[in-house]
Design an enzyme around this catalytic site. Structure first.
Site, mmCIF file in Angstrom:
data_model
loop_
_atom_site.group_PDB
_atom_site.id
_atom_site.type_symbol
_atom_site.label_atom_id
_atom_site.label_comp_id
_atom_site.label_asym_id
_atom_site.label_seq_id
_atom_site.Cartn_x
_atom_site.Cartn_y
_atom_site.Cartn_z
ATOM 1 N N THR A 36 -79.445 -21.160 1.969
ATOM 2 C CA THR A 36 -80.116 -21.357 3.261
ATOM 3 C C THR A 36 -81.124 -20.239 3.543
ATOM 4 O OG1 THR A 36 -78.308 -20.204 4.383
ATOM 5 C CG2 THR A 36 -78.187 -22.595 4.304
ATOM 6 N N ASN A 99 -64.453 -11.013 -4.025
ATOM 7 C CA ASN A 99 -65.396 -10.293 -4.891
ATOM 8 C C ASN A 99 -66.027 -9.108 -4.171
ATOM 9 O OD1 ASN A 99 -65.036 -11.847 -7.193
ATOM 10 N ND2 ASN A 99 -66.630 -13.318 -6.628
ATOM 11 N N GLY A 102 -63.471 -6.425 -3.568
ATOM 12 C CA GLY A 102 -63.219 -5.764 -4.856
ATOM 13 C C GLY A 102 -64.317 -4.763 -5.165
ATOM 14 N N TYR A 145 -65.591 -23.814 7.595
ATOM 15 C CA TYR A 145 -66.232 -22.587 8.098
ATOM 16 C C TYR A 145 -65.244 -21.781 8.947
ATOM 17 C CZ TYR A 145 -69.806 -19.707 10.464
ATOM 18 O OH TYR A 145 -70.568 -18.669 10.964
ATOM 19 N N LYS A 149 -63.686 -18.409 7.633
ATOM 20 C CA LYS A 149 -63.955 -17.110 8.263
ATOM 21 C C LYS A 149 -62.654 -16.445 8.715
ATOM 22 C CE LYS A 149 -68.519 -16.622 8.257
ATOM 23 N NZ LYS A 149 -69.248 -15.421 7.835
ATOM 24 N N TYR A 159 -56.861 -6.108 2.244
ATOM 25 C CA TYR A 159 -57.450 -5.097 1.350
ATOM 26 C C TYR A 159 -57.414 -3.721 2.022
ATOM 27 C CZ TYR A 159 -59.126 -7.748 -2.664
ATOM 28 O OH TYR A 159 -59.210 -8.471 -3.822
HETATM 29 P P1 NAD Z 1 -78.259 -17.964 7.300
HETATM 30 O O1 NAD Z 1 -77.825 -19.265 6.740
HETATM 31 O O2 NAD Z 1 -79.682 -17.802 7.698
HETATM 32 O O3 NAD Z 1 -77.912 -16.786 6.303
HETATM 33 C C1 NAD Z 1 -76.904 -16.835 5.340
HETATM 34 C C2 NAD Z 1 -77.480 -16.286 4.048
HETATM 35 O O4 NAD Z 1 -76.450 -16.239 3.052
HETATM 36 C C3 NAD Z 1 -78.591 -17.168 3.470
HETATM 37 O O5 NAD Z 1 -79.675 -16.361 3.070
HETATM 38 C C4 NAD Z 1 -77.932 -17.868 2.297
HETATM 39 O O6 NAD Z 1 -78.845 -18.248 1.286
HETATM 40 C C5 NAD Z 1 -76.941 -16.827 1.848
HETATM 41 N N1 NAD Z 1 -75.760 -17.352 1.139
HETATM 42 C C6 NAD Z 1 -74.969 -18.385 1.517
HETATM 43 N N2 NAD Z 1 -73.963 -18.532 0.632
HETATM 44 C C7 NAD Z 1 -74.126 -17.565 -0.316
HETATM 45 C C8 NAD Z 1 -73.408 -17.200 -1.479
HETATM 46 N N3 NAD Z 1 -72.313 -17.865 -1.860
HETATM 47 N N4 NAD Z 1 -73.866 -16.163 -2.221
HETATM 48 C C9 NAD Z 1 -74.987 -15.476 -1.863
HETATM 49 N N5 NAD Z 1 -75.704 -15.784 -0.754
HETATM 50 C C10 NAD Z 1 -75.271 -16.812 0.006
HETATM 51 O O7 NAD Z 1 -77.301 -17.670 8.528
HETATM 52 P P2 NAD Z 1 -77.285 -16.469 9.574
HETATM 53 O O8 NAD Z 1 -77.371 -17.073 10.913
HETATM 54 O O9 NAD Z 1 -78.224 -15.415 9.182
HETATM 55 O O10 NAD Z 1 -75.792 -15.938 9.400
HETATM 56 C C11 NAD Z 1 -75.493 -14.788 8.636
HETATM 57 C C12 NAD Z 1 -73.997 -14.497 8.742
HETATM 58 O O11 NAD Z 1 -73.649 -14.263 10.104
HETATM 59 C C13 NAD Z 1 -73.124 -15.637 8.232
HETATM 60 O O12 NAD Z 1 -72.024 -15.092 7.531
HETATM 61 C C14 NAD Z 1 -72.644 -16.285 9.509
HETATM 62 O O13 NAD Z 1 -71.385 -16.880 9.348
HETATM 63 C C15 NAD Z 1 -72.599 -15.123 10.498
HETATM 64 N N6 NAD Z 1 -72.765 -15.580 11.864
HETATM 65 C C16 NAD Z 1 -73.985 -15.963 12.342
HETATM 66 C C17 NAD Z 1 -74.093 -16.420 13.647
HETATM 67 C C18 NAD Z 1 -75.417 -16.828 14.242
HETATM 68 O O14 NAD Z 1 -75.463 -17.240 15.412
HETATM 69 N N7 NAD Z 1 -76.522 -16.721 13.549
HETATM 70 C C19 NAD Z 1 -72.957 -16.513 14.466
HETATM 71 C C20 NAD Z 1 -71.735 -16.139 13.929
HETATM 72 C C21 NAD Z 1 -71.638 -15.663 12.634
#
Ligand code: NAD
Ligand code: UDP
Length: 310
Positions: A36, A99, A102, A145, A149, A159
């Site tokens: 994404t 990972n 770790g 999700y 989480k 850990y």
């Molecule tokens: P986003 O989708 O823009 O960013 C997620 C990023 O992680 C993307 O660049 C995607 O390519 C990368 N990614 C996904 N799976 C991956 C994997 N297996 N290996 C490597 N890269 C991977 O979303 P965001 O809004 O920037 O969210 C970032 C983090 O913050 C997430 O973990 C999300 O759960 C958390 N979060 C965001 C919000 C929000 O409102 N934006 C709220 C609560 C939690």
């Protein structure tokens, strides 16, 4: 100056975080599988001598980096994206989390986990303090999700207790701003794009469900404060407590864009939380942090960004 790994660093929140770390003089390794994330979010950094991009999926181990801090953001975050391949979403939060923990154990790095208000599910306590254990459906379409989480938080604590890994957990509430993915289906991006195109605004349900929206710059500030303080491992809620109904948000966006769009109503997705507002008492105390950017101030910057895309 530190060497810092940011997973998900090409995403919405991750790319803003990387910018801030580079600006203050750190060296940043950005790991992203571009599921994404968008190259253009980090394009301006590609030639920077303190920035390294690694196209990598955290579901596979990352064995050749040495860092002092890890911000773990790698996970699709919008309901449309995390439900596209729910098994991969679970894998990112279990195998990927193991990972990264770790890696933190091997390098002695401190790891900050980007957790979420979704760990509270469809909450029966309002606003939500960190002590609330949540109300989550293990079987529904959001579970990959929400439960992912939740187990990621469990892994961080285990850990920490069993292996002495230095962890921090933040629970992020709805955040918005420039660089949101235009097709992530989230409410702010959808409504702004629809309003800019004078298309119908797609309210799910009757629009009485609530969310509390934090502007990205303030959220990133809280994440860095959490990482850099020594007292609390968390979890700490971070988000803006100003709560709006989804209908109010739609009306505000129509107003700010001067759009001719009309409101339309569709079915509410399954397990869609009815209300959400962070209790940020702990963040104020531990981080000395409190957001001050209102929707009226943050939305115009977001609208300006989407204007360049639409
Ligand atoms: P986003 O989708 O823009 O960013 C997620 C990023 O992680 C993307 O660049 C995607 O390519 C990368 N990614 C996904 N799976 C991956 C994997 N297996 N290996 C490597 N890269 C991977 O979303 P965001 O809004 O920037 O969210 C970032 C983090 O913050 C997430 O973990 C999300 O759960 C958390 N979060 C965001 C919000 C929000 O409102 N934006 C709220 C609560 C939690
Ligand atoms: N929503 C909506 N129309 C849209 C997108 C979302 O009414 O086009 C609603 C959605 O049902 C939810 C709220 O807005 O009640 C926030 O949705 P989002 O996907 O942004 O985040 P989350 O549900 O994860 O908080």
């Amino acid at each position: 100056m530190k060497t810092i790994l940011v997973t998900g660093g090409a995403g919405f929140l991750g790319s803003h975080l990387v910018d801030r770390l580079i600006d203050r003089g750190d060296s940043v390794i950005c790991v992203d599988n571009f599921f994404t994330g968008q190259k253009k979010n980090i394009e301006h950094l590609l030639d920077h001598d303190r920035f390294t991009l690694r196209e990598h999926d955290i579901i596979d181990p990352l064995l050749d980096v040495e860092v002092e801090q890890v911000y773990n953001l790698a996970c699709p975050a919008s309901p449309i994206h995390y439900q596209l391949n729910p098994i991969r979403t679970v894998k990112a939060n279990t195998i990927g989390m193991i990972n990264m923990l770790g890696l933190a154990k091997r390098t002695g790095a401190r790891l900050l986990q980007a957790s979420t208000s979704e760990v509270y599910g469809d909450p029966e306590v309002h606003p939500q303090p960190e002590s609330y254990v949540g109300h989550v459906n293990t079987l529904g379409p959001r579970a990959c999700y929400d439960e992912g989480k939740r187990v990621a938080e469990t892994l961080c604590m285990d850990y920490h207790r069993s292996n002495g890994v230095d962890i921090r957990i933040v629970r992020i509430f709805n955040t918005y701003g420039p660089r949101m993915h235009p097709e992530d289906g989230r409410v702010v991006s959808n409504f702004v794009i629809q309003a800019l195109r004078d298309e119908p605004i797609s309210i799910y349900g009757d629009g009485s469900q609530t969310r509390s929206f934090c502007y990205v710059d303030e959220l990133v500030d809280a994440m860095i404060r959490m990482m850099d303080q020594e007292e609390h491992i968390g979890p700490v809620n971070i988000g803006n407590p100003d709560e709006f109904t989804i209908k109010e948000l739609a009306e505000k966006i129509i107003d700010l864009t001067g759009s001719k769009s009309k409101l339309t109503y569709a079915d509410l997705p399954k397990d869609d939380p009815k209300q959400r507002q962070p209790d940020i008492t702990l963040a104020k105390k531990v981080l000395g942090w409190e957001p001050s950017i209102t929707l009226a101030e943050g939305l115009p910057k977001t609208i300006e960004y989407f204007h360049t895309l639409v």
